[in-house]
Design an enzyme around this catalytic site. Sequence first.
Site, PDB file in Angstrom:
ATOM      1  CG  ASN A   7      -1.870   1.117   1.244  1.00 21.07           C
ATOM      2  OD1 ASN A   7      -1.847   1.740   0.359  1.00 21.07           O
ATOM      3  ND2 ASN A   7      -2.884   1.139   2.188  1.00 21.07           N
ATOM      4  NE  ARG A  91      -6.313   1.400   0.116  1.00 22.57           N
ATOM      5  CZ  ARG A  91      -6.364   2.369   0.567  1.00 22.57           C
ATOM      6  NH1 ARG A  91      -5.477   3.070   1.268  1.00 22.57           N
ATOM      7  NH2 ARG A  91      -7.630   3.034   0.897  1.00 22.57           N
ATOM      8  CG  HIS A 180     -13.662   2.059   3.205  1.00 24.20           C
ATOM      9  ND1 HIS A 180     -14.519   3.135   4.092  1.00 24.20           N
ATOM     10  CD2 HIS A 180     -12.283   2.449   3.523  1.00 24.20           C
ATOM     11  CE1 HIS A 180     -13.670   4.059   4.593  1.00 24.20           C
ATOM     12  NE2 HIS A 180     -12.473   3.526   4.252  1.00 24.20           N
ATOM     13  NE  ARG A 241     -10.782  11.342   5.500  1.00 27.05           N
ATOM     14  CZ  ARG A 241     -10.736  10.095   4.891  1.00 27.05           C
ATOM     15  NH1 ARG A 241     -11.842   9.750   4.173  1.00 27.05           N
ATOM     16  NH2 ARG A 241      -9.643   9.343   5.286  1.00 27.05           N
ATOM     17  CD  GLU A 385      -9.534  -1.980   3.782  1.00 27.88           C
ATOM     18  OE1 GLU A 385      -8.950  -1.861   4.981  1.00 27.88           O
ATOM     19  OE2 GLU A 385      -9.986  -1.240   3.183  1.00 27.88           O
TER      20      GLU A 385
END
Length: 401
Positions: A7, A91, A180, A241, A385
């Site tokens: 990643n 990813r 996601h 966020r 993931e």
Amino acid sequence: MKILVINAGSSSLKYQLYNMTDESVLASGRVERIGMDSSIVTHEPAGKPEVRSVSEILEHTTAVRRVMDMLTDPEVGVLASINEIDAVGHRIVHGGETFRESALVTPEVKLEIRNLFDLAPLHNPAHMMGIQAVEAVLTGVPQAVVFDTAFHQTMPQSSYLYPIPMVLYKRHKIRRYGFHGTSHAYVSDKAAKVLGKPLESLKLVSCHIGNGASCTAVLEGKSYDTSMGMTPLEGLMMGTRSGDLDPAIVPYTMNKEDLTLSEVNSMLNKHSGLMAISGLSSDMREITDAMKEGDSHAQLAFDMYTYRVRKYIGAYAAAMNGIDTLVFTAGVGENSAVLRETVCSGLTFLGLELDPELNAQRSKEARIISTPDSRVSVLVVPTNEELIIARDTFKLVSAEA
Ligand code: ADP
């Protein structure tokens, strides 16, 4: 087969090395502060303590070389040689409308990822640096790309279009993509298996609640709607966020506070959410600890956060004309019993009944936390993931061989 999952971010690179025979992790780690002075490499071989080293790493190719040094180190390494790595899976945050599923890296695929730089300027260029670094260091090793957006490509137009001039979609591909996706796909599938029912028969809402957070309505096994939008800023309130807000707030704030576009962007992405309301932290553990001490700002942040999760679940129950399965996953969703309890306490009108004891239990296994009579099955499903990326890479590389 041994698969390295990467990643790559603009200044960091995380990795996990899998042995696909038993899907075990042989080693994991990260390189931080790439391009800055004193980069840090943290390497953790399975079952052994982690090791850290500090050196100058100016770009991603050097970072990948350092990872290879760690993986083959006589003391902390887990490989005799880098030739043992059979494939690498990356990813990739944004697959736009091009990628509905994972793909092997080819010149065409790289070109498409490049074409998506505009849509994910912080992420896709960094991922591309990761791909190129692996090409340089592990020449000839097959690479695959797994997209956060791919699972959501099944959404109907009525879910993914914004009610703004169509020309903006046609010219600039402004639409909801959602993120996601690997996690939502994995936990939905796992939940169906735990329930012993076909995923296609379920009306499921998946809540991935970590630092970033999103809800997805999964109907007939496909993503029908999801709370993140063209970027991962829309939807739920998150650590830093804002999530949903009146778009008119943007020009109004710019005008009143004399902010530039980039400043307002940074405010909404990095200085909002739990952090802004609590004035304390973006980490849910610190928020819930402070609540116990009677901190009213932390309590307000928690109330707003859980209220918004509940609203999305209600909205998606309406979108699918029902809900029979609710899944919690990711750092907060898997670990915070009080968050799950608070969200679910306002959903009893759906016939949803949480079992307080099951909800309070800690486990690394996927499990049901609702009562046997509950009309909605509630589950906690740990997401993974990296494992999904490793599995997709394994599938693609095996099919090619
Ligand atoms: P990311 O979106 O970075 O992948 P994760 O899914 O790892 O995030 O979630 C990280 C978040 O999980 C942390 O910021 C923290 O708030 C939360 N978290 C982890 N453990 C707990 C816990 N026991 N209780 C509440 N929140 C937790």
